[in-house]
Design an enzyme around this catalytic site. Sequence first.
Site, short mmCIF file in Angstrom:
data_model
loop_
_atom_site.label_atom_id
_atom_site.label_comp_id
_atom_site.label_asym_id
_atom_site.label_seq_id
_atom_site.Cartn_x
_atom_site.Cartn_y
_atom_site.Cartn_z
N ASP A 87 -5.46 -6.10 4.53
CA ASP A 87 -6.47 -7.06 5.02
C ASP A 87 -5.86 -8.41 5.40
O ASP A 87 -4.73 -8.71 5.03
CB ASP A 87 -7.47 -7.38 3.88
CG ASP A 87 -8.40 -6.23 3.62
OD1 ASP A 87 -8.53 -5.35 4.49
OD2 ASP A 87 -8.99 -6.21 2.53
N TYR A 126 0.73 -1.36 -5.42
CA TYR A 126 0.28 -2.71 -5.09
C TYR A 126 0.40 -3.59 -6.33
O TYR A 126 0.28 -3.11 -7.46
CB TYR A 126 -1.20 -2.70 -4.68
CG TYR A 126 -1.49 -2.26 -3.27
CD1 TYR A 126 -1.55 -3.19 -2.23
CD2 TYR A 126 -1.73 -0.92 -2.97
CE1 TYR A 126 -1.83 -2.79 -0.93
CE2 TYR A 126 -2.01 -0.51 -1.67
CZ TYR A 126 -2.07 -1.45 -0.65
OH TYR A 126 -2.34 -1.06 0.63
#
Lengths: 245, 245
Positions: free
Chosen positions: A52, A110
């Site tokens: 994003d 992540y």
Amino acid sequence: MRYFTVIAYDGTRYRGWQRQGNTQDTISARIEAVLSRLDGSAVEIEGAGRTDAGVHAMGQGCTFTLQGSHAPQDVQDYLNTYLPEDIAVLSCETAQARFHARLSSVGKVYRYEIRLSKTPDVFRHKYQWHLGKPLDIECMERAAKALCGTHDYRAFCTAAPKKRSTVRTVQSISFSEDQGTLSITFAGDGFLYNMIRIMVGTLVSIGMHATEPEEIPQILLSGVRAQAGPTAPPEGLCLMKVLYP
Amino acid sequence: MRYFTVIAYDGTRYRGWQRQGNTQDTISARIEAVLSRLDGSAVEIEGAGRTDAGVHAMGQGCTFTLQGSHAPQDVQDYLNTYLPEDIAVLSCETAQARFHARLSSVGKVYRYEIRLSKTPDVFRHKYQWHLGKPLDIECMERAAKALCGTHDYRAFCTAAPKKRSTVRTVQSISFSEDQGTLSITFAGDGFLYNMIRIMVGTLVSIGMHATEPEEIPQILLSGVRAQAGPTAPPEGLCLMKVLYP
């Protein structure tokens, strides 16, 4: 010739890795522009994770095909010379014709950083959610255990797809705290849109005792986005590594 | 009441710690504005090191006097609430009336970071000189040895003062390399204007074999600025620590 590269970027000033519509403000568009210049043809690249706006990467996987046959080191050097300073190519190698950064990947790691101290870390504030208060990490660890495994993560997804599966496997969620900063590392076979940021928002809500760790199974079962916590801000998130067979 | 604080800042968007003339673009002006609001009176602060535009700090020492009598923790919290995110107060304590951040200090430690790898470090590029080529660190270590000790460092100073002494003692210059980044740490009783950046520029010139390590004593003796190397860019420099008795 086909290539596989590992990319790092500071996502602060970009509208994400990839975006619908015509914009030069994405990381992939910047890389494509430089590669097209090198190759003398329009190059399209494939990223393993469509991060994003505002999300960072230390190890994004990326594949592309060039008309010309360039030495991988030359491709890497050319990119690092002409890309802006907040995007870097860490490695470049040739790849099999059918190898695809996203489709061939088998897992991703992540990391999400939260600043717990009231004092900001002036050198990392663009890479952290500055919460500025302590969290009950033991509670969060219990909730994280319940979040791991193979589940339908529909409740942890923004705009969940109607026809595609929202079942994923999260292998591990681990915590480490250092000098007022909490790092949460997520490893899984794949993550839905906003899934990690919603898991982080939910975990933080649990760490502040606004939600109980015991509610996690029910939230998962509900499949309702509103049952989970808020979406944590993008700047704390970083794609660390993409795993291939 | 008198206070001593330790300050960290990302100096990228400021015109240095302190600057002649009327400007709000300095780190000290930002801190003074917040303190003046807290105290309801015009507050002036004293910094241990007057860092240049673009130079960073992880441990700048700073003293000031407030009319009111505030708990040190409240002063720290107030500052961290109202200062921009690239300036942080790491600690705050009360101090003796005659204690002065600069005049009472007995030493300083600075670190200079140079990126040797052609690949930029996307998360630290604002805190490094991106040289992008290897250096002969063994040669630089020999030169660094000659730079240490008590010397007249006039040749390593921009706009050297005519009447004040330019003799200083550099205790140590040490090197460490990690994943393509070279860090040079300087410890000394005090440093002249631009002295570390000129020492770094000279050391890099030696690391590229443009200057010999054996020339250092002669450069020191000459007292002529043009004999030393160029001034290294500010962004690689960080004031790590100020030492007090």
